[in-house]
Design a protein around this motif. Structure first.
Motif, PDB file in Angstrom:
ATOM      1  N   MET A   1      38.056 -28.959 -11.229  1.00 20.94           N
ATOM      2  CA  MET A   1      37.201 -27.788 -11.282  1.00 20.94           C
ATOM      3  C   MET A   1      35.756 -28.222 -11.049  1.00 20.94           C
ATOM      4  SD  MET A   1      36.844 -25.195 -14.433  1.00 20.94           S
ATOM      5  CE  MET A   1      36.589 -23.519 -14.077  1.00 20.94           C
ATOM      6  N   ALA A   2      35.144 -27.641 -10.045  1.00 28.05           N
ATOM      7  CA  ALA A   2      33.762 -27.992  -9.719  1.00 28.05           C
ATOM      8  C   ALA A   2      32.820 -27.355 -10.729  1.00 28.05           C
ATOM      9  CB  ALA A   2      33.422 -27.518  -8.318  1.00 28.05           C
ATOM     10  N   LYS A   3      31.785 -28.078 -11.060  1.00 31.39           N
ATOM     11  CA  LYS A   3      30.812 -27.569 -12.024  1.00 31.39           C
ATOM     12  C   LYS A   3      29.794 -26.696 -11.293  1.00 31.39           C
ATOM     13  CE  LYS A   3      28.521 -29.263 -16.052  1.00 31.39           C
ATOM     14  NZ  LYS A   3      28.096 -30.423 -16.796  1.00 31.39           N
ATOM     15  N   GLN A   4      29.686 -25.439 -11.720  1.00 31.20           N
ATOM     16  CA  GLN A   4      28.751 -24.511 -11.104  1.00 31.20           C
ATOM     17  C   GLN A   4      27.595 -24.243 -12.048  1.00 31.20           C
ATOM     18  OE1 GLN A   4      30.943 -20.968 -10.182  1.00 31.20           O
ATOM     19  NE2 GLN A   4      31.503 -21.719  -8.168  1.00 31.20           N
ATOM     20  N   THR A   5      26.495 -23.859 -11.459  1.00 27.15           N
ATOM     21  CA  THR A   5      25.353 -23.476 -12.284  1.00 27.15           C
ATOM     22  C   THR A   5      25.571 -22.055 -12.799  1.00 27.15           C
ATOM     23  OG1 THR A   5      24.107 -22.560 -10.433  1.00 27.15           O
ATOM     24  CG2 THR A   5      23.829 -24.919 -10.892  1.00 27.15           C
ATOM     25  N   ILE A   6      24.769 -21.688 -13.750  1.00 25.35           N
ATOM     26  CA  ILE A   6      24.875 -20.337 -14.320  1.00 25.35           C
ATOM     27  C   ILE A   6      24.574 -19.289 -13.259  1.00 25.35           C
ATOM     28  CG2 ILE A   6      23.787 -18.749 -15.938  1.00 25.35           C
ATOM     29  CD1 ILE A   6      23.601 -21.029 -17.905  1.00 25.35           C
ATOM     30  N   LEU A   7      23.582 -19.564 -12.411  1.00 26.02           N
ATOM     31  CA  LEU A   7      23.244 -18.597 -11.364  1.00 26.02           C
ATOM     32  C   LEU A   7      24.385 -18.418 -10.365  1.00 26.02           C
ATOM     33  CD1 LEU A   7      19.538 -19.544 -10.642  1.00 26.02           C
ATOM     34  CD2 LEU A   7      20.398 -17.576 -11.897  1.00 26.02           C
ATOM     35  N   ALA A   8      25.052 -19.511 -10.006  1.00 28.06           N
ATOM     36  CA  ALA A   8      26.182 -19.405  -9.073  1.00 28.06           C
ATOM     37  C   ALA A   8      27.337 -18.636  -9.712  1.00 28.06           C
ATOM     38  CB  ALA A   8      26.633 -20.792  -8.656  1.00 28.06           C
ATOM     39  N   GLU A   9      27.606 -18.894 -10.970  1.00 31.01           N
ATOM     40  CA  GLU A   9      28.669 -18.158 -11.653  1.00 31.01           C
ATOM     41  C   GLU A   9      28.327 -16.680 -11.789  1.00 31.01           C
ATOM     42  OE1 GLU A   9      30.182 -19.774 -15.276  1.00 31.01           O
ATOM     43  OE2 GLU A   9      30.015 -21.819 -14.526  1.00 31.01           O
ATOM     44  N   PHE A  10      27.064 -16.389 -12.081  1.00 33.07           N
ATOM     45  CA  PHE A  10      26.632 -14.994 -12.199  1.00 33.07           C
ATOM     46  C   PHE A  10      26.766 -14.286 -10.852  1.00 33.07           C
ATOM     47  CE2 PHE A  10      23.137 -11.805 -12.238  1.00 33.07           C
ATOM     48  CZ  PHE A  10      23.707 -10.950 -13.165  1.00 33.07           C
ATOM     49  N   TRP A  11      26.381 -14.962  -9.774  1.00 35.12           N
ATOM     50  CA  TRP A  11      26.497 -14.356  -8.444  1.00 35.12           C
ATOM     51  C   TRP A  11      27.966 -14.110  -8.093  1.00 35.12           C
ATOM     52  CZ3 TRP A  11      23.938 -11.474  -5.416  1.00 35.12           C
ATOM     53  CH2 TRP A  11      24.319 -11.307  -4.100  1.00 35.12           C
ATOM     54  N   ASP A  12      28.848 -15.067  -8.419  1.00 31.45           N
ATOM     55  CA  ASP A  12      30.276 -14.876  -8.180  1.00 31.45           C
ATOM     56  C   ASP A  12      30.816 -13.699  -8.982  1.00 31.45           C
ATOM     57  OD1 ASP A  12      30.380 -16.982  -6.399  1.00 31.45           O
ATOM     58  OD2 ASP A  12      31.102 -18.429  -7.899  1.00 31.45           O
ATOM     59  N   PHE A  13      30.364 -13.561 -10.215  1.00 29.58           N
ATOM     60  CA  PHE A  13      30.776 -12.427 -11.048  1.00 29.58           C
ATOM     61  C   PHE A  13      30.360 -11.108 -10.398  1.00 29.58           C
ATOM     62  CE2 PHE A  13      29.411  -9.316 -14.235  1.00 29.58           C
ATOM     63  CZ  PHE A  13      30.619  -9.052 -14.863  1.00 29.58           C
ATOM     64  N   LEU A  14      29.105 -11.057  -9.914  1.00 24.13           N
ATOM     65  CA  LEU A  14      28.623  -9.830  -9.289  1.00 24.13           C
ATOM     66  C   LEU A  14      29.421  -9.494  -8.027  1.00 24.13           C
ATOM     67  CD1 LEU A  14      24.743 -10.191  -9.585  1.00 24.13           C
ATOM     68  CD2 LEU A  14      26.257  -8.833 -11.000  1.00 24.13           C
ATOM     69  N   LYS A  15      29.752 -10.502  -7.236  1.00 21.50           N
ATOM     70  CA  LYS A  15      30.510 -10.261  -6.002  1.00 21.50           C
ATOM     71  C   LYS A  15      31.932  -9.796  -6.290  1.00 21.50           C
ATOM     72  CE  LYS A  15      30.225 -14.073  -3.823  1.00 21.50           C
ATOM     73  NZ  LYS A  15      30.229 -15.181  -2.868  1.00 21.50           N
ATOM     74  N   LYS A  18      31.891  -6.373  -8.237  1.00 22.44           N
ATOM     75  CA  LYS A  18      31.078  -5.345  -7.561  1.00 22.44           C
ATOM     76  C   LYS A  18      30.105  -4.676  -8.530  1.00 22.44           C
ATOM     77  CE  LYS A  18      33.978  -4.874  -3.704  1.00 22.44           C
ATOM     78  NZ  LYS A  18      34.120  -6.266  -3.483  1.00 22.44           N
ATOM     79  N   LYS A  19      29.410  -5.501  -9.298  1.00 20.98           N
ATOM     80  CA  LYS A  19      28.455  -5.002 -10.285  1.00 20.98           C
ATOM     81  C   LYS A  19      27.028  -5.388  -9.869  1.00 20.98           C
ATOM     82  CE  LYS A  19      31.520  -4.083 -13.701  1.00 20.98           C
ATOM     83  NZ  LYS A  19      31.840  -2.776 -14.090  1.00 20.98           N
ATOM     84  N   PHE A  20      26.667  -5.091  -8.637  1.00 19.67           N
ATOM     85  CA  PHE A  20      25.361  -5.482  -8.125  1.00 19.67           C
ATOM     86  C   PHE A  20      24.215  -4.759  -8.834  1.00 19.67           C
ATOM     87  CE2 PHE A  20      28.142  -6.471  -4.507  1.00 19.67           C
ATOM     88  CZ  PHE A  20      27.857  -7.819  -4.407  1.00 19.67           C
ATOM     89  N   TRP A  21      24.506  -3.646  -9.491  1.00 23.99           N
ATOM     90  CA  TRP A  21      23.469  -2.914 -10.209  1.00 23.99           C
ATOM     91  C   TRP A  21      22.975  -3.704 -11.424  1.00 23.99           C
ATOM     92  CZ3 TRP A  21      24.751  -1.810 -15.211  1.00 23.99           C
ATOM     93  CH2 TRP A  21      26.105  -1.852 -15.531  1.00 23.99           C
TER      94      TRP A  21
END
Length: 52
Positions: A1-15, A18-21
């Motif tokens: 499992m690759a280690k992701q930053t919080i921002l990358a995980e948050f962006w993946d969550f949004l994508k 579909k919670k771009f708001w």
């Protein structure tokens, strides 16, 4: 499992969910938090705290 930053995980969550708001809300909250932290010891602190 690759280690992701919080921002990358948050962006993946949004994508995926579909919670771009949520992005503007989180950005504004982070900006306000940074403003409070950085003006804490300055002469501007009394003026910033009156906004809240």
């Amino acid at each position: 499992m690759a280690k992701q930053t919080i921002l990358a995980e948050f962006w993946d969550f949004l994508k995926v969910r579909k919670k771009f708001w949520l992005a503007p809300i989180i950005i504004i909250l982070m900006a306000l938090g940074a403003l409070i932290v950085f003006t804490e010891g300055s002469a501007l602190a009394p003026f910033i705290y009156t906004l809240f």
